[in-house]
Design a protein around this motif. Structure first.
Motif, PDB file in Angstrom:
ATOM      1  N   PHE A  40      24.146  23.485 -14.197  1.00 57.26           N
ATOM      2  CA  PHE A  40      24.215  24.940 -14.098  1.00 57.26           C
ATOM      3  C   PHE A  40      25.503  25.369 -13.399  1.00 57.26           C
ATOM      4  O   PHE A  40      25.918  24.767 -12.413  1.00 57.26           O
ATOM      5  N   VAL A  41      26.111  26.417 -13.936  1.00 55.46           N
ATOM      6  CA  VAL A  41      27.301  27.026 -13.353  1.00 55.46           C
ATOM      7  C   VAL A  41      26.932  28.451 -12.972  1.00 55.46           C
ATOM      8  O   VAL A  41      26.603  29.264 -13.845  1.00 55.46           O
ATOM      9  N   THR A  42      26.940  28.747 -11.688  1.00 47.26           N
ATOM     10  CA  THR A  42      26.574  30.089 -11.231  1.00 47.26           C
ATOM     11  C   THR A  42      27.803  30.986 -11.268  1.00 47.26           C
ATOM     12  O   THR A  42      28.800  30.716 -10.595  1.00 47.26           O
ATOM     13  N   ALA A  43      27.731  32.059 -12.060  1.00 45.66           N
ATOM     14  CA  ALA A  43      28.903  32.933 -12.193  1.00 45.66           C
ATOM     15  C   ALA A  43      28.500  34.280 -12.772  1.00 45.66           C
ATOM     16  O   ALA A  43      27.544  34.381 -13.549  1.00 45.66           O
ATOM     17  N   ASN A  44      29.240  35.298 -12.373  1.00 46.26           N
ATOM     18  CA  ASN A  44      29.172  36.618 -12.991  1.00 46.26           C
ATOM     19  C   ASN A  44      30.344  36.709 -13.957  1.00 46.26           C
ATOM     20  O   ASN A  44      31.505  36.676 -13.538  1.00 46.26           O
ATOM     21  N   LEU A  45      30.055  36.782 -15.236  1.00 45.90           N
ATOM     22  CA  LEU A  45      31.119  36.731 -16.240  1.00 45.90           C
ATOM     23  C   LEU A  45      32.084  37.907 -16.143  1.00 45.90           C
ATOM     24  O   LEU A  45      33.216  37.831 -16.623  1.00 45.90           O
ATOM     25  N   ASN A  46      31.647  38.974 -15.510  1.00 40.72           N
ATOM     26  CA  ASN A  46      32.519  40.147 -15.390  1.00 40.72           C
ATOM     27  C   ASN A  46      33.567  39.968 -14.297  1.00 40.72           C
ATOM     28  O   ASN A  46      34.638  40.562 -14.363  1.00 40.72           O
ATOM     29  N   THR A  47      33.267  39.120 -13.290  1.00 41.66           N
ATOM     30  CA  THR A  47      34.156  39.049 -12.131  1.00 41.66           C
ATOM     31  C   THR A  47      34.611  37.647 -11.760  1.00 41.66           C
ATOM     32  O   THR A  47      35.659  37.483 -11.135  1.00 41.66           O
ATOM     33  N   ASP A  48      33.845  36.618 -12.104  1.00 41.96           N
ATOM     34  CA  ASP A  48      34.128  35.268 -11.614  1.00 41.96           C
ATOM     35  C   ASP A  48      34.889  34.423 -12.636  1.00 41.96           C
ATOM     36  O   ASP A  48      34.739  34.603 -13.847  1.00 41.96           O
ATOM     37  N   SER A  49      35.672  33.485 -12.125  1.00 42.91           N
ATOM     38  CA  SER A  49      36.322  32.518 -13.001  1.00 42.91           C
ATOM     39  C   SER A  49      35.315  31.439 -13.392  1.00 42.91           C
ATOM     40  O   SER A  49      34.336  31.199 -12.692  1.00 42.91           O
ATOM     41  N   ILE A  50      35.569  30.790 -14.518  1.00 49.25           N
ATOM     42  CA  ILE A  50      34.658  29.773 -15.035  1.00 49.25           C
ATOM     43  C   ILE A  50      35.348  28.416 -14.969  1.00 49.25           C
ATOM     44  O   ILE A  50      36.348  28.180 -15.656  1.00 49.25           O
ATOM     45  N   ASP A  51      34.821  27.545 -14.122  1.00 47.94           N
ATOM     46  CA  ASP A  51      35.403  26.218 -13.964  1.00 47.94           C
ATOM     47  C   ASP A  51      34.315  25.158 -14.120  1.00 47.94           C
ATOM     48  O   ASP A  51      33.295  25.205 -13.439  1.00 47.94           O
ATOM     49  N   VAL A  52      34.538  24.210 -15.017  1.00 47.11           N
ATOM     50  CA  VAL A  52      33.633  23.073 -15.179  1.00 47.11           C
ATOM     51  C   VAL A  52      34.464  21.803 -15.115  1.00 47.11           C
ATOM     52  O   VAL A  52      35.664  21.809 -15.386  1.00 47.11           O
ATOM     53  N   GLU A  53      33.803  20.704 -14.792  1.00 51.14           N
ATOM     54  CA  GLU A  53      34.545  19.468 -14.517  1.00 51.14           C
ATOM     55  C   GLU A  53      34.977  18.730 -15.778  1.00 51.14           C
ATOM     56  O   GLU A  53      35.889  17.899 -15.738  1.00 51.14           O
ATOM     57  N   ASP A  54      34.357  19.008 -16.923  1.00 53.72           N
ATOM     58  CA  ASP A  54      34.667  18.298 -18.156  1.00 53.72           C
ATOM     59  C   ASP A  54      35.341  19.192 -19.183  1.00 53.72           C
ATOM     60  O   ASP A  54      35.218  20.416 -19.147  1.00 53.72           O
ATOM     61  N   LYS A  55      36.015  18.577 -20.119  1.00 53.92           N
ATOM     62  CA  LYS A  55      36.556  19.297 -21.262  1.00 53.92           C
ATOM     63  C   LYS A  55      35.391  19.749 -22.137  1.00 53.92           C
ATOM     64  O   LYS A  55      34.463  18.988 -22.400  1.00 53.92           O
ATOM     65  N   ILE A  56      35.438  20.989 -22.583  1.00 52.73           N
ATOM     66  CA  ILE A  56      34.364  21.554 -23.393  1.00 52.73           C
ATOM     67  C   ILE A  56      34.681  21.378 -24.876  1.00 52.73           C
ATOM     68  O   ILE A  56      35.807  21.611 -25.319  1.00 52.73           O
ATOM     69  N   ASP A  57      33.651  20.994 -25.640  1.00 48.37           N
ATOM     70  CA  ASP A  57      33.814  20.808 -27.084  1.00 48.37           C
ATOM     71  C   ASP A  57      33.218  21.964 -27.888  1.00 48.37           C
ATOM     72  O   ASP A  57      33.762  22.333 -28.935  1.00 48.37           O
ATOM     73  N   TYR A  58      32.097  22.509 -27.404  1.00 47.68           N
ATOM     74  CA  TYR A  58      31.423  23.596 -28.116  1.00 47.68           C
ATOM     75  C   TYR A  58      31.040  24.697 -27.129  1.00 47.68           C
ATOM     76  O   TYR A  58      30.562  24.402 -26.031  1.00 47.68           O
ATOM     77  N   ILE A  59      31.239  25.942 -27.535  1.00 42.54           N
ATOM     78  CA  ILE A  59      30.848  27.098 -26.725  1.00 42.54           C
ATOM     79  C   ILE A  59      29.938  27.994 -27.552  1.00 42.54           C
ATOM     80  O   ILE A  59      30.231  28.275 -28.727  1.00 42.54           O
ATOM     81  N   VAL A  60      28.849  28.433 -26.956  1.00 40.06           N
ATOM     82  CA  VAL A  60      28.036  29.514 -27.529  1.00 40.06           C
ATOM     83  C   VAL A  60      27.967  30.614 -26.480  1.00 40.06           C
ATOM     84  O   VAL A  60      27.402  30.416 -25.397  1.00 40.06           O
ATOM     85  N   HIS A  61      28.573  31.743 -26.810  1.00 36.22           N
ATOM     86  CA  HIS A  61      28.624  32.870 -25.866  1.00 36.22           C
ATOM     87  C   HIS A  61      27.509  33.851 -26.213  1.00 36.22           C
ATOM     88  O   HIS A  61      27.635  34.699 -27.093  1.00 36.22           O
ATOM     89  N   ALA A  62      26.387  33.705 -25.492  1.00 33.66           N
ATOM     90  CA  ALA A  62      25.193  34.503 -25.786  1.00 33.66           C
ATOM     91  C   ALA A  62      24.909  35.563 -24.733  1.00 33.66           C
ATOM     92  O   ALA A  62      23.963  36.342 -24.883  1.00 33.66           O
ATOM     93  N   ALA A  63      25.705  35.617 -23.664  1.00 32.09           N
ATOM     94  CA  ALA A  63      25.437  36.569 -22.580  1.00 32.09           C
ATOM     95  C   ALA A  63      25.789  37.992 -23.013  1.00 32.09           C
ATOM     96  O   ALA A  63      26.833  38.228 -23.626  1.00 32.09           O
ATOM     97  N   ALA A  64      24.920  38.928 -22.675  1.00 33.31           N
ATOM     98  CA  ALA A  64      25.179  40.346 -22.977  1.00 33.31           C
ATOM     99  C   ALA A  64      24.162  41.205 -22.245  1.00 33.31           C
ATOM    100  O   ALA A  64      23.048  40.758 -21.950  1.00 33.31           O
TER     101      ALA A  64
END
Length: 348
Positions: free
Chosen positions: A81-105
């Motif tokens: 889990f990555v705790t973040a507010n998409l409106n204000t926070d940066s998004i940092d994960v430790e691995d390279k990402i291969d697939y993204i599904v952006h479902a937040a709204a």
């Protein structure tokens, strides 16, 4: 097995090339929402059954809510889990990402009316941040979860294909939702054009069925709960809007298919063409098939505008484009409600 377990088994038996996900990392926003949570549960199930060695990074704002949504899966070693507010926070994960599904709204109509600026900012800022991750990591695919509401008012004499956008009333602040969805789709296409980001948009119809969350209070859940309790189904509009629907696991299968086969920079309607009906018609279907005597009552409040109900629409989505990729929805409206009600009873 409960009804969701059966759905997952049906997903496993599909023709999707799940092995193409082997040894990859997923980033999923809106992880405690309906689509995000079901997608994560489905990927973890496939990982277990197919030995895919995937890792899922789930973006949430509230870890306590995530514990309630995921239960035992919360501590799954393949889920972070990555705790973040998409409106204000940066998004940092430790691995390279291969697939993204952006479902937040932001989807609650009351908030869309009371805080339209914040809702639009969340949509646009969050989408841009996901596209930046996609650009940085050169992802294999990003799917943006859009909405059928972007169509606005269209020519109702024919089914609406992906290019048939209509009128959106810009004097109504509730229109910030469909208009920001349009802007986000355009931003996705801009990143596809300028930065070669491989991104596809999924325009979801109203999605429901097994797997809905316990606090779900949208119209479809209200209808089901009224039928279970043999209470009258109360509509706060005339119910003349035409609804387009898709069963939860059919929608998940569509998203996974788009991750594998969706064309870059294009949008796809995700809707079961056999699940098209007016709101009032759906209420009557539920009352007749799933209650012992519920009636449909129309009770329009004098101050109905403040609740932010979507404007009356006459829209029938054309799913031909998605079907051409091999998608075949398996649950019609009656079957969707049967499974939804079974799920609610199992989890009551």
């Amino acid at each position: 097995m409960n009804v969701l377990d059966k759905d997952l088994q049906q997903l496993l038996a599909s023709d999707l090339e799940f092995n193409r996900f082997k040894d990859t990392n997923f980033l999923i926003t809106g992880a405690t929402g309906l689509i995000g949570s079901l997608l994560i549960k489905s990927i973890l199930f496939l990982n277990s059954e197919k030995d895919l060695n995937v890792k899922v990074y789930a973006i949430v704002r509230n870890l306590e809510k995530a514990k309630g949504v995921f239960g035992e899966l919360y501590n799954n070693e393949r889920l972070a889990f990555v705790t973040a507010n998409l409106n204000t926070d940066s998004i940092d994960v430790e691995d390279k990402i291969d697939y993204i599904v952006h479902a937040a709204a932001v989807t609650r109509s009351k908030i869309l009316v009371e805080k339209p600026v914040e809702a639009m900012e969340t949509a646009i800022n969050g989408t841009k941040k996901m596209l930046e991750v996609a650009k940085r990591d050169r992802v294999r695919k990003m799917v943006y979860i859009s909405s059928m509401e972007i169509y606005g008012r269209v020519d109702s004499s024919k089914k609406a294909a992906e290019l048939d956008l209509g009128y959106v009333d810009l004097t109504n602040v509730r229109s910030g939702y469909p208009e920001s969805k349009r802007m986000c789709e355009l931003m996705c296409n801009a990143y596809a054009s300028e930065y070669r980001v491989n991104v596809t948009s999924a325009r979801l119809a109203q999605t429901f069925g097994a797997g809905i969350l316990s606090n779900e209070n949208r119209v479809f859940a209200q209808f089901a709960k009224s039928a279970i309790d043999d209470k009258d189904i109360v509509l706060h509009t005339e119910g003349l809007s035409e609804g387009n629907y898709v069963y939860t696991m059919d929608a998940i299968e569509a998203i996974l298919l788009l991750l594998l086969k969706g064309k870059n920079g294009e949008a796809y309607n995700v809707s079961n063409p056999n699940s098209h009906i007016t709101i009032k018609g759906m209420a009557e279907l539920v009352a007749q098939n799933f209650s012992k005597g519920s009636k449909v009552i129309i009770d329009i409040p004098d101050d109905s505008k403040k609740y932010g109900y979507a404007p009356e629409t006459h829209l029938w989505l054309d799913a031909t484009k998605l079907e051409s990729l091999g998608w075949n929805p398996k649950n019609n409206l009656t079957e969707s409600y049967a499974k939804l009600i079974e799920w609610i009873r199992e989890n009551s």
